[in-house]
Design a protein around this motif. Structure first.
Motif, PDB file in Angstrom:
ATOM      1  N   PRO A  43     -47.414   8.979  29.827  1.00 21.03           N
ATOM      2  CA  PRO A  43     -47.965   8.296  28.420  1.00 21.03           C
ATOM      3  C   PRO A  43     -49.449   8.235  28.566  1.00 21.03           C
ATOM      4  CG  PRO A  43     -47.438   6.550  30.005  1.00 21.03           C
ATOM      5  CD  PRO A  43     -47.037   8.061  30.774  1.00 21.03           C
ATOM      6  N   PHE A  44     -50.295   8.495  29.511  1.00 21.82           N
ATOM      7  CA  PHE A  44     -51.731   8.467  29.645  1.00 21.82           C
ATOM      8  C   PHE A  44     -52.425   9.878  29.101  1.00 21.82           C
ATOM      9  CE2 PHE A  44     -50.514   4.852  32.353  1.00 21.82           C
ATOM     10  CZ  PHE A  44     -51.121   3.799  31.439  1.00 21.82           C
ATOM     11  N   VAL A  45     -51.970   9.993  27.854  1.00 18.19           N
ATOM     12  CA  VAL A  45     -52.663  11.320  27.201  1.00 18.19           C
ATOM     13  C   VAL A  45     -53.151  11.046  25.716  1.00 18.19           C
ATOM     14  CG1 VAL A  45     -50.246  12.023  26.516  1.00 18.19           C
ATOM     15  CG2 VAL A  45     -51.766  13.771  27.040  1.00 18.19           C
ATOM     16  N   SER A  46     -54.111  11.799  25.406  1.00 17.64           N
ATOM     17  CA  SER A  46     -54.284  11.819  24.221  1.00 17.64           C
ATOM     18  C   SER A  46     -53.643  12.661  23.222  1.00 17.64           C
ATOM     19  CB  SER A  46     -55.955  11.969  23.893  1.00 17.64           C
ATOM     20  OG  SER A  46     -56.369  11.953  22.800  1.00 17.64           O
ATOM     21  N   ALA A  47     -53.142  12.340  21.967  1.00 16.67           N
ATOM     22  CA  ALA A  47     -52.472  13.390  21.534  1.00 16.67           C
ATOM     23  C   ALA A  47     -52.498  13.105  19.792  1.00 16.67           C
ATOM     24  CB  ALA A  47     -50.929  13.177  21.500  1.00 16.67           C
ATOM     25  N   ALA A  48     -52.838  14.443  19.242  1.00 13.44           N
ATOM     26  CA  ALA A  48     -52.637  14.216  17.570  1.00 13.44           C
ATOM     27  C   ALA A  48     -52.306  15.603  17.042  1.00 13.44           C
ATOM     28  CB  ALA A  48     -54.109  13.654  17.022  1.00 13.44           C
ATOM     29  N   ASP A  49     -52.070  15.683  15.660  1.00 12.04           N
ATOM     30  CA  ASP A  49     -51.773  16.829  14.945  1.00 12.04           C
ATOM     31  C   ASP A  49     -53.189  17.126  14.240  1.00 12.04           C
ATOM     32  OD1 ASP A  49     -49.343  16.534  16.001  1.00 12.04           O
ATOM     33  OD2 ASP A  49     -48.441  16.571  14.077  1.00 12.04           O
ATOM     34  N   MET A  50     -53.410  18.413  14.233  1.00 16.58           N
ATOM     35  CA  MET A  50     -54.741  18.738  13.562  1.00 16.58           C
ATOM     36  C   MET A  50     -54.079  19.620  12.228  1.00 16.58           C
ATOM     37  SD  MET A  50     -57.572  18.708  15.476  1.00 16.58           S
ATOM     38  CE  MET A  50     -57.674  17.927  16.937  1.00 16.58           C
ATOM     39  N   GLU A  51     -54.807  19.287  10.773  1.00 17.21           N
ATOM     40  CA  GLU A  51     -54.583  19.868   9.914  1.00 17.21           C
ATOM     41  C   GLU A  51     -55.617  20.636   9.313  1.00 17.21           C
ATOM     42  OE1 GLU A  51     -54.124  21.333   6.147  1.00 17.21           O
ATOM     43  OE2 GLU A  51     -54.963  19.506   6.188  1.00 17.21           O
ATOM     44  N   PHE A  52     -55.859  21.934   9.169  1.00 15.78           N
ATOM     45  CA  PHE A  52     -56.738  22.730   8.633  1.00 15.78           C
ATOM     46  C   PHE A  52     -56.222  24.125   8.142  1.00 15.78           C
ATOM     47  CE2 PHE A  52     -61.627  23.145   8.424  1.00 15.78           C
ATOM     48  CZ  PHE A  52     -61.809  24.094   7.388  1.00 15.78           C
ATOM     49  N   ALA A  53     -55.274  24.007   7.597  1.00 19.59           N
ATOM     50  CA  ALA A  53     -54.779  25.434   7.135  1.00 19.59           C
ATOM     51  C   ALA A  53     -54.538  26.336   8.254  1.00 19.59           C
ATOM     52  CB  ALA A  53     -55.439  26.160   5.928  1.00 19.59           C
ATOM     53  N   CYS A  54     -54.942  27.534   8.159  1.00 15.99           N
ATOM     54  CA  CYS A  54     -54.748  28.274   9.365  1.00 15.99           C
ATOM     55  C   CYS A  54     -55.872  28.125  10.347  1.00 15.99           C
ATOM     56  CB  CYS A  54     -54.969  29.886   8.847  1.00 15.99           C
ATOM     57  SG  CYS A  54     -53.608  30.077   7.552  1.00 15.99           S
ATOM     58  N   LYS A  55     -56.898  27.188  10.069  1.00  8.74           N
ATOM     59  CA  LYS A  55     -57.766  26.971  11.274  1.00  8.74           C
ATOM     60  C   LYS A  55     -57.497  25.840  11.968  1.00  8.74           C
ATOM     61  CE  LYS A  55     -62.215  25.019  10.741  1.00  8.74           C
ATOM     62  NZ  LYS A  55     -62.630  24.535  11.931  1.00  8.74           N
ATOM     63  N   ALA A  56     -56.191  25.111  11.781  1.00  8.57           N
ATOM     64  CA  ALA A  56     -55.910  24.022  12.763  1.00  8.57           C
ATOM     65  C   ALA A  56     -55.973  24.463  14.234  1.00  8.57           C
ATOM     66  CB  ALA A  56     -54.563  23.336  12.061  1.00  8.57           C
ATOM     67  N   GLY A  57     -55.435  25.412  14.343  1.00  6.85           N
ATOM     68  CA  GLY A  57     -55.153  25.822  16.038  1.00  6.85           C
ATOM     69  C   GLY A  57     -56.525  25.867  16.602  1.00  6.85           C
ATOM     70  N   SER A  58     -57.585  26.507  15.855  1.00  6.09           N
ATOM     71  CA  SER A  58     -58.841  26.673  16.606  1.00  6.09           C
ATOM     72  C   SER A  58     -59.713  25.404  16.560  1.00  6.09           C
ATOM     73  CB  SER A  58     -59.704  27.835  15.870  1.00  6.09           C
ATOM     74  OG  SER A  58     -59.764  27.556  14.572  1.00  6.09           O
TER      75      SER A  58
ATOM     76  N   GLY B  99     -50.453  14.841  35.396  1.00  2.00           N
ATOM     77  CA  GLY B  99     -51.531  13.817  35.148  1.00  2.00           C
ATOM     78  C   GLY B  99     -52.889  14.076  34.874  1.00  2.00           C
ATOM     79  N   GLN B 100     -53.357  15.476  35.099  1.00  2.94           N
ATOM     80  CA  GLN B 100     -54.531  15.904  34.910  1.00  2.94           C
ATOM     81  C   GLN B 100     -54.952  16.483  33.525  1.00  2.94           C
ATOM     82  OE1 GLN B 100     -57.030  17.230  37.850  1.00  2.94           O
ATOM     83  NE2 GLN B 100     -56.421  15.109  38.199  1.00  2.94           N
ATOM     84  N   ILE B 101     -53.894  16.530  32.902  1.00  7.29           N
ATOM     85  CA  ILE B 101     -53.806  17.031  31.221  1.00  7.29           C
ATOM     86  C   ILE B 101     -53.890  15.930  30.532  1.00  7.29           C
ATOM     87  CG2 ILE B 101     -52.780  18.381  29.634  1.00  7.29           C
ATOM     88  CD1 ILE B 101     -51.397  20.087  31.904  1.00  7.29           C
ATOM     89  N   ARG B 102     -54.997  15.740  29.900  1.00  8.39           N
ATOM     90  CA  ARG B 102     -55.072  14.272  29.348  1.00  8.39           C
ATOM     91  C   ARG B 102     -55.275  14.616  27.743  1.00  8.39           C
ATOM     92  NH1 ARG B 102     -57.042  10.302  32.713  1.00  8.39           N
ATOM     93  NH2 ARG B 102     -56.692   8.976  31.065  1.00  8.39           N
ATOM     94  N   ALA B 103     -54.983  15.562  27.142  1.00 11.25           N
ATOM     95  CA  ALA B 103     -55.106  15.768  25.736  1.00 11.25           C
ATOM     96  C   ALA B 103     -53.940  16.779  25.252  1.00 11.25           C
ATOM     97  CB  ALA B 103     -56.348  15.857  25.175  1.00 11.25           C
ATOM     98  N   VAL B 104     -53.272  16.394  24.194  1.00  7.67           N
ATOM     99  CA  VAL B 104     -52.296  17.604  23.727  1.00  7.67           C
ATOM    100  C   VAL B 104     -52.690  17.623  22.024  1.00  7.67           C
ATOM    101  CG1 VAL B 104     -50.146  18.283  23.253  1.00  7.67           C
ATOM    102  CG2 VAL B 104     -50.677  17.257  25.190  1.00  7.67           C
ATOM    103  N   TRP B 105     -53.147  18.597  21.557  1.00 11.03           N
ATOM    104  CA  TRP B 105     -53.121  18.694  20.068  1.00 11.03           C
ATOM    105  C   TRP B 105     -52.584  19.900  19.571  1.00 11.03           C
ATOM    106  CZ3 TRP B 105     -58.225  17.619  22.683  1.00 11.03           C
ATOM    107  CH2 TRP B 105     -58.597  16.158  22.636  1.00 11.03           C
ATOM    108  N   VAL B 106     -51.699  19.731  18.491  1.00 10.65           N
ATOM    109  CA  VAL B 106     -51.144  20.679  17.773  1.00 10.65           C
ATOM    110  C   VAL B 106     -51.705  20.972  16.511  1.00 10.65           C
ATOM    111  CG1 VAL B 106     -48.895  21.385  17.088  1.00 10.65           C
ATOM    112  CG2 VAL B 106     -48.936  20.154  19.082  1.00 10.65           C
ATOM    113  N   GLY B 107     -52.333  22.099  16.192  1.00 11.08           N
ATOM    114  CA  GLY B 107     -52.817  22.473  14.782  1.00 11.08           C
ATOM    115  C   GLY B 107     -51.623  23.242  14.141  1.00 11.08           C
ATOM    116  N   SER B 108     -51.208  22.746  12.997  1.00  5.09           N
ATOM    117  CA  SER B 108     -50.157  23.291  12.205  1.00  5.09           C
ATOM    118  C   SER B 108     -50.155  22.815  10.792  1.00  5.09           C
ATOM    119  CB  SER B 108     -48.910  22.885  12.813  1.00  5.09           C
ATOM    120  OG  SER B 108     -47.761  23.628  11.863  1.00  5.09           O
TER     121      SER B 108
END
Lengths: 140, 356, 385
Positions: B109-124, B78-87
């Protein structure tokens, strides 16, 4: 696999959610509402460790529809640390790398080969426990 | 011209609480790729690259990396409130990978989540956002993942290096962290060196334009600005990690910035597994954390086409040692390998063989 | 409950019936059985079938068969118990006649498998297992049986070749059955050379995908003689279940459903295994034959294969099995196989088995197994005294 069914199966497929009898503590996977051991109807959800060993294995040379990538792959009867047995596909292993008694761990993988056409069904598979290099831990 | 005020500062000090890596076990020998296309097998940039198994994708790989991060520490979900995957290799074009990861990890369910897109910079980019979430007080912990099963057109020069793998970083308050973020910045321009349209399978790239104008320009400027802002020089760092499209670029970049071979060595993975795109610099950072000691300072600079770099200065705390609790290291994954020299099997693993 | 007898049987040949549909096969068997019994119109019809919905897009099967057999108006129901459907339909018909609800009932087992290609049938058969926890993971039915076979070999120290007597015997007996799919003898070398389906199970460990229908006509024993001079009495009939998945079982190598249903028929008829003259068992895979022999008390645990190696299962042995080819050589049209077994026991007891005829038999047993032995239907039949 249809969408509502997949959503319902997620706790079991994603996290090996099982049911434990609050009376006799026997763990059941798949979950059931009445204990096979003592008949009690008082069950609680538990998450299985995903750590176990191979009791038997088979190499499939034919696959069901939608599972073409399973041709040549291994299926195993696995006993988990909690005493629960289940049947699952093995992954990241060739036939010469598996044996009865081998320690395996759960990983999450795509179950079906027809993912490009529709819903991607993710679920548990098992693989031989990943080897750690002794050196990496000695540094701590 | 010295950069001033370009550093991005947080309200609270933020650090890396934990991290985890993943590299699939399959390696394809690049000479097999060269042989298929009639190229000289002696001129391949690396010997072998990592390839996902037939049942793997960015979601399954992200899950294992994130599980490794969570296994190193004891933090209530419950302490982890965001998950972002860059790919740039999302299993679905529309449908977040991050919700799959969050569900499997039990963070919903109480978590922020989204996918990031920025070619190879998406992860950082996911890392920067996680730092902001924790640094602003919006979340006690936030999870950032960079992961790819990089796609390349059969016969294209990218085919020798486009690889699979990545890492996950759990950010939290600096006081409890294994490594503290001393400062970070982003440097972005509209440089069209590499792109893919929605209905194309493979990216197009600007060949030599991807070098000086793109990779080097952004990596150099971001890193130099960060060093200026913090008043540091390469000598202040024990380790440095960059985005790793191929061995040649990384060596040249390190040299131009003034970092020595020994500083980049532990995080220099492209010769071993290839370019894991959005996972590349993150995986390198994870490999450095596998061996770093308290007090070590790490310079981290990513690069993504399109184009931009994130640069961070990181200092290791004594808590890093507690993370070495048997969770597989980057080297464990690199050592686990099943090598193939069969281009047909490679195409099958990359899901490039179309069946109906 | 009143005693019940079988007064007529009918069947189609087993094989790939490219020219005949599901309904045509069923109707052909029903009409042959009614003609054999000398019955014009039954009171009720039960259809045993596993996959008509999945493979032929046809449910409401019993109504269809009753209709096209010329009996719209009668009671008709489909009975499904996976691969044991053919035994279960006889069990259902038996209960109906024994209870007094109907006097003349026809039970037909039918399966049409060849209309759908290989992986479609593989998917269909997998529905006998746990859909969510076995089939949805791409685990084929053969693979589940292969897990048992390897475990058995490992635990009891057998090699693959030790299973060959089951197959050699079935094919030898199939030669004498004009309705059988395979009528060629095979030897140990053929068995060892056969390609793997799910290692360690090879094609020759397995029964074939095929089409077929078999029917039997039941009536109260007290009325049987008015239809035929040679009725066969159903001495006992029982069904038992086990967990649907292999996982929850205490011992995967113990077929509890087969054991329970066998114990129940022994008790009902007041007999023991040594009183049984021959046994039509569910030889869908060689491992199933071995475990069925053990569960029914013919062999000790781990001795099912040895029992076969010692020639007991041969037509001149202590307990002939698969006397007209079994599922292996006669063929395994899944939902029909259990009815074929009953028909073959009836033929043997009536002395009508032709070249496959055994000498001096009075009590025969048939056991039809569904899923991973998650259900078993067992019948004892005897010639009336």
């Amino acid at each position: 696999m249809n969408l509502p069914r997949y959503r319902r199966l997620q706790p079991a497929f994603y996290r090996l959610q099982a049911a434990r009898c609050t009376a006799c503590r026997q763990v059941h996977f798949p979950s059931r509402t009445r204990c096979l051991g003592c008949g009690s109807a008082s069950m609680e959800p538990v998450r299985l460790s995903g750590q176990g060993r191979v009791l038997s294995f088979a190499r499939m040379l034919h696959a069901a529809r939608g599972f073409q990538d399973s041709v040549g792959s291994l299926t195993a009867l696995i006993e988990l640390r909690e005493g629960v047995r289940l049947v699952a596909q093995l992954t990241d292993v060739e036939p010469d790398g598996i044996g009865i008694g081998q320690e395996v761990e759960m990983v999450l993988r795509r179950l079906r080969s027809d993912a490009e056409q529709g819903l991607i069904v993710y679920g548990y598979k098992f693989r031989p426990v990943l080897k750690r290099q002794a050196g990496a831990q000695a540094q701590s | 011209m010295p950069a001033q005020g370009t550093l991005m500062r947080t309200q609270h000090a933020v650090g890396i609480t934990s991290y985890g890596a993943y590299v699939p076990r399959w390696r394809v020998r690049t000479e097999a790729i060269a042989a298929c296309w009639g190229r000289e097998t002696s001129r391949v940039p690396i010997r072998a690259k990592s390839v996902p198994g037939p049942d793997e994708d960015t979601a399954t790989m992200s899950i294992e990396a994130a599980q490794n991060a969570l296994r190193r520490v004891d933090i209530p979900p419950g302490q982890i409130r965001a998950v972002w995957v860059g790919s740039e290799s999302k299993p679905y074009a529309v449908k977040p990978t991050s919700t799959i990861v969050a569900e499997v990890l039990g963070l919903t369910p109480f978590v922020s989540a989204a996918d990031m897109e920025f070619a190879c910079k998406a992860g950082s980019e996911a890392m920067q956002t996680a730092i902001a979430y924790v640094g602003s007080g919006m979340a006690p912990y936030a999870l950032a993942i960079g992961m790819d099963t990089a796609q390349s057109q059969p016969g294209d020069s990218l085919e020798y290096t486009a690889a699979a793998g990545g890492a996950a970083f759990l950010f939290g308050r600096a006081e409890q962290a294994a490594a503290e973020i001393e400062g970070s910045l982003s440097y972005v321009t509209d440089t069209p060196d590499f792109f893919r349209h929605a209905h194309q399978h493979y990216p197009q790239h600007g060949q030599r334009f991807t070098g000086d104008m793109a990779y080097f320009h952004h990596s150099l400027h971001a890193t130099r600005a960060l060093l200026d802002e913090l008043g540091r020089t390469p000598k202040d760092y024990r380790w440095a990690v960059f985005h790793q499209p191929n061995p040649k670029f990384v060596r040249r970049l390190a040299k131009e910035l003034g970092f020595g071979k020994e500083q980049i060595e532990p995080g220099f993975l492209v010769p071993l597994i290839g370019n894991t795109y959005a996972g590349s610099s993150l995986l390198g950072l994870a490999a450095v954390l596998d061996i770093a000691e308290p007090g070590d300072r790490i310079l981290f600079t990513s690069y993504g086409s399109g184009a931009g770099s994130d640069s961070m200065s990181i200092v290791v705390t004594p808590r890093l040692r507690a993370l070495r609790n048997g969770v597989p290291s980057v080297r464990d994954y690199i050592a686990r390998r099943r090598e193939i020299g069969d281009y047909g099997l490679y195409l099958r693993l990359m899901k490039k063989i179309h069946r109906e | 409950m009143r005693p019940v007898s079988i007064i007529g049987v009918g069947q189609t040949p087993v094989g790939e019936h490219w020219q005949k549909s599901l309904r045509e096969l069923a109707v052909e068997a029903v009409q042959a059985a009614l003609a054999d019994a000398g019955v014009e119109r039954p009171d009720a019809l039960f259809a045993g079938n596993m996959l008509s919905g999945g493979l032929c897009e046809q449910e409401n099967l019993a109504t269809l068969v009753a209709d096209f057999s010329g009996f719209p108006g009668i009671e008709a129901l489909k009975i499904e118990a996976a691969c044991a459907s053919g035994g279960a339909v006889v069990r259902a018909a038996h209960m109906v006649v024994a209870s007094g609800a109907h006097d003349l009932v026809v039970a037909v087992g039918v399966e049409k498998m060849t209309d759908l290609g290989g992986d479609g049938v593989t998917s269909g058969l997998a529905t006998a297992a746990d859909a969510d926890y076995e089939a949805a993971h791409g685990i084929t039915f053969t693979a589940l049986n292969a897990l048992l076979m390897r475990l058995y070999m490992e635990r009891y120290g057998y090699a693959r070749r030790d299973f060959s007597p089951f197959v050699i015997t079935a094919h030898e007996n199939g030669v004498h059955n004009p309705q059988a799919m395979f009528r060629e003898a095979i030897d140990e070398k053929d068995f060892l050379d056969s390609p793997m389906v799910a290692e360690p199970i090879s094609i020759l460990d397995s029964s074939p995908v095929c089409d077929g229908a078999a029917a039997v006509v039941l009536c109260p024993t007290e009325k049987a003689r008015s239809f035929t001079e040679r009725p066969v009495q159903i001495l006992a009939s029982a069904t038992a279940t086990d967990t649907i998945g292999l996982g929850p079982r205490k011992d995967p190598l113990w077929f509890e459903s087969a054991y329970l249903s066998a114990q129940r028929v022994y008790q009902q008829a007041g007999v023991s295994p040594k009183d049984i003259n021959f046994f039509e068992l569910h030889d869908a895979f060689t491992i199933v034959s071995a475990l069925s022999l053990e569960a029914c008390g013919f062999a000790e645990r781990g001795q099912g294969v040895r029992f076969a190696q010692e020639c007991n299962i041969h037509r001149n042995g202590k307990l002939p099995i698969s006397t007209q080819g079994g599922l292996k050589a006669r063929g395994h049209p899944v939902g029909a196989s259990g009815t074929y077994q009953i028909l073959e026991v009836v033929d043997q007891l009536r002395g009508r088995a032709g070249e496959a005829q055994l000498g001096n038999v009075r009590i025969g047993m048939a056991q039809s197994i569904g899923g991973m032995a998650s259900v078993a239907v067992t019948h004892l039949l005897g010639v009336e005294v």
